[in-house]
Design a protein around this motif. Structure first.
Motif, PDB file in Angstrom:
ATOM      1  N   THR A 371       0.833  -1.208   0.000  1.00 34.81           N
ATOM      2  CA  THR A 371       0.000   0.000   0.000  1.00 34.81           C
ATOM      3  C   THR A 371       0.863   1.251   0.000  1.00 34.81           C
ATOM      4  N   LEU A 372       1.909   1.255   0.832  1.00 26.47           N
ATOM      5  CA  LEU A 372       2.778   2.433   0.938  1.00 26.47           C
ATOM      6  C   LEU A 372       3.570   2.655  -0.346  1.00 26.47           C
ATOM      7  N   MET A 373       4.082   1.582  -0.939  1.00 27.32           N
ATOM      8  CA  MET A 373       4.873   1.736  -2.165  1.00 27.32           C
ATOM      9  C   MET A 373       3.996   2.209  -3.319  1.00 27.32           C
ATOM     10  N   ASN A 374       2.750   1.757  -3.370  1.00 29.57           N
ATOM     11  CA  ASN A 374       1.831   2.269  -4.392  1.00 29.57           C
ATOM     12  C   ASN A 374       1.648   3.775  -4.241  1.00 29.57           C
ATOM     13  N   GLU A 378       2.695   6.715  -6.917  1.00 25.41           N
ATOM     14  CA  GLU A 378       1.720   7.717  -7.365  1.00 25.41           C
ATOM     15  C   GLU A 378       2.268   9.133  -7.209  1.00 25.41           C
ATOM     16  N   LEU A 379       2.940   9.392  -6.081  1.00 29.53           N
ATOM     17  CA  LEU A 379       3.533  10.716  -5.865  1.00 29.53           C
ATOM     18  C   LEU A 379       4.643  10.997  -6.869  1.00 29.53           C
ATOM     19  N   ALA A 382       3.110  11.679 -10.221  1.00 29.76           N
ATOM     20  CA  ALA A 382       2.517  13.018 -10.233  1.00 29.76           C
ATOM     21  C   ALA A 382       3.595  14.079 -10.409  1.00 29.76           C
ATOM     22  N   ASP A 383       4.739  13.908  -9.721  1.00 29.72           N
ATOM     23  CA  ASP A 383       5.847  14.851  -9.859  1.00 29.72           C
ATOM     24  C   ASP A 383       6.427  14.824 -11.274  1.00 29.72           C
ATOM     25  N   ARG A 384       6.528  13.607 -11.844  1.00 34.21           N
ATOM     26  CA  ARG A 384       7.073  13.481 -13.204  1.00 34.21           C
ATOM     27  C   ARG A 384       6.177  14.196 -14.214  1.00 34.21           C
TER      28      ARG A 384
END
Length: 415
Positions: A371-374, A378-379, A382-384
């Motif tokens: 869950t944390l790695m997903n 995602e972050l 989003a930054d990319r």
């Protein structure tokens, strides 16, 4: 007046107008012409290098340090000229190492300001119990203790309770969690976030730790020397668009990972996990583990708090007692913890999961590494995408500028 102690005062707006502090013999002001508006009910963090004037600015709000110039307004009322003692009784104040009076009990420390402002005994007693419960300390257990009988984290909780005792709309906090160990600090930060959800105070908080600022702040004021404001914005805005190199230095490397401090455990999937209690017979625990389809089970103590992780082999070796079986739960997170807190807890645990607890430390679920790695992916994605969009905007701007220059050159040649 009713002898009840229900907390009713929400936050108040704060305006600093040209606030200045000069000390005799110093040619430069320590705080120079600071103006700022803080909204009612928000947490604003002052962060900056040592000696930049952030604590001085904070202490001028309740006039522990008298301003040399400028104005302070709380909810529109100019407090610069009113009695500073009365002002301080309306503004909560919490400092590093709690600052509790060692000769007073916990209850006496918390009751100090309500007593000064003339509350009745019943109202004070109710308020002390309410606040101890609010900061997660059992009133029956802690009411009569002295500060020396408390851990550092417990002292800080009492310090926050004392600052909130007279139900002030404004709470000033000067590096309140700086003197405790990192794990206790994380839990105290989570506790403050939870309290703010319930109380909606206006909190001005000084720290030198930018990660703490990101985690706690609705807005962050990055201060240069003499409290000049380098940037005053949301954590997201500062992480993604630092105003200059000075602010970038505070953000540091890994801005995408720092954004894990902006997302809370409550915002991701919290899964249930098979649990048993210390009162359950050993055979029932074994059956529960067998039927769960998992390799381990979580043992809860008598209060429903995570106690041990038990694996199949542990139960086989238990020989009728769980005293030495299993692995103690060393770390937990609350729903108000950040994903960074959860990730750190998971990374220190070989099994790749961390238990989530409620206000009293009771078990509420589990967050796992997947869950944390997903969320991390995602972050980063989003930054990319944001970086690509920014690059595209720059290229369009350059193309437009080149086109305009070419048009200009063409016009000159025709002329």
């Amino acid at each position: 007046m009713s002898e009840t102690s229900t907390s009713t005062a929400s936050g108040a707006s704060i305006e600093l107008e040209n606030l200045t502090k000069r000390y005799p013999g110093n040619p430069q002001p320590s705080v120079d012409n600071v103006s700022m508006e803080i909204k009612a009910g928000e947490i604003v963090i002052f962060v900056g290098p040592s000696g930049c004037g952030k604590s001085t600015t904070l202490k001028m709000i309740n006039r522990l340090i008298e301003p040399s110039g400028g104005r302070i307004r709380i909810n529109g009322e100019d407090v610069t000229d009113i009695d500073p003692v009365k002002l301080r009784r309306k503004v909560g104040y919490a400092i590093q190492s709690a600052g509790l009076f060692p000769h007073m009990t916990v209850a006496q420390n918390i009751a100090l300001v309500p007593k000064m402002v003339g509350w009745g005994k019943t109202r004070i007693k109710d308020r002390v119990e309410e606040l101890l419960d609010l900061v997660g300390l059992d009133p029956g257990e802690f009411h009569g203790r002295y500060p020396r009988q408390l851990s550092g984290g417990q002292q800080q909780r009492v310090g926050v309770a004392r600052a909130l005792a007279a139900d002030p709309p404004v709470l000033l906090m000067d590096e309140p969690f700086g003197a405790v160990d990192p794990i206790t600090r994380d839990h105290l930060q989570d506790e403050l976030i939870r309290l703010q959800h319930e109380l909606h105070k206006t909190i001005v908080f000084v720290t030198h730790d930018f990660d703490e600022a990101i985690k706690l702040g609705d807005r962050i004021a990055v201060l240069r020397e003499r409290s000049h404001i380098a940037q005053f914005d949301t954590p997201e805005a500062i992480l993604t668009n630092p105003a200059d190199d000075f602010v970038s230095g505070f953000v540091g490397a890994g801005a995408a990972l720092k954004r894990l401090n902006l997302t809370r455990v409550r915002n991701v999937e919290i899964t249930d996990y098979p649990t048993v209690t210390v009162d359950d017979p050993l055979q029932d625990i074994f059956n529960r583990l067998r039927d769960s389809g998992t390799n381990e089970i979580l043992l809860l103590d008598k209060r429903g708090r995570p106690y041990k992780w038990l694996r199949r082999g542990d139960l086989m070796r238990a020989k009728g007692s769980l005293a030495r079986a299993g692995t103690l739960v060393h770390d937990t997170v609350t729903r108000d913890a950040t994903l960074r807190d959860a990730l750190e807890a998971v990374l220190t645990d070989n099994a790749g999961r961390v238990a989530v607890t409620g206000r009293r430390g009771e078990y509420t679920g589990v967050v796992d590494m997947e869950t944390l790695m997903n969320s991390v992916h995602e972050l980063l994605e989003a930054d990319r995408l944001e970086a690509m969009e920014h690059q595209h905007e720059l290229e369009e701007a350059r193309a437009a500028q080149t086109h305009a220059e070419q048009e200009g050159d063409g016009g000159e040649k025709k002329a």
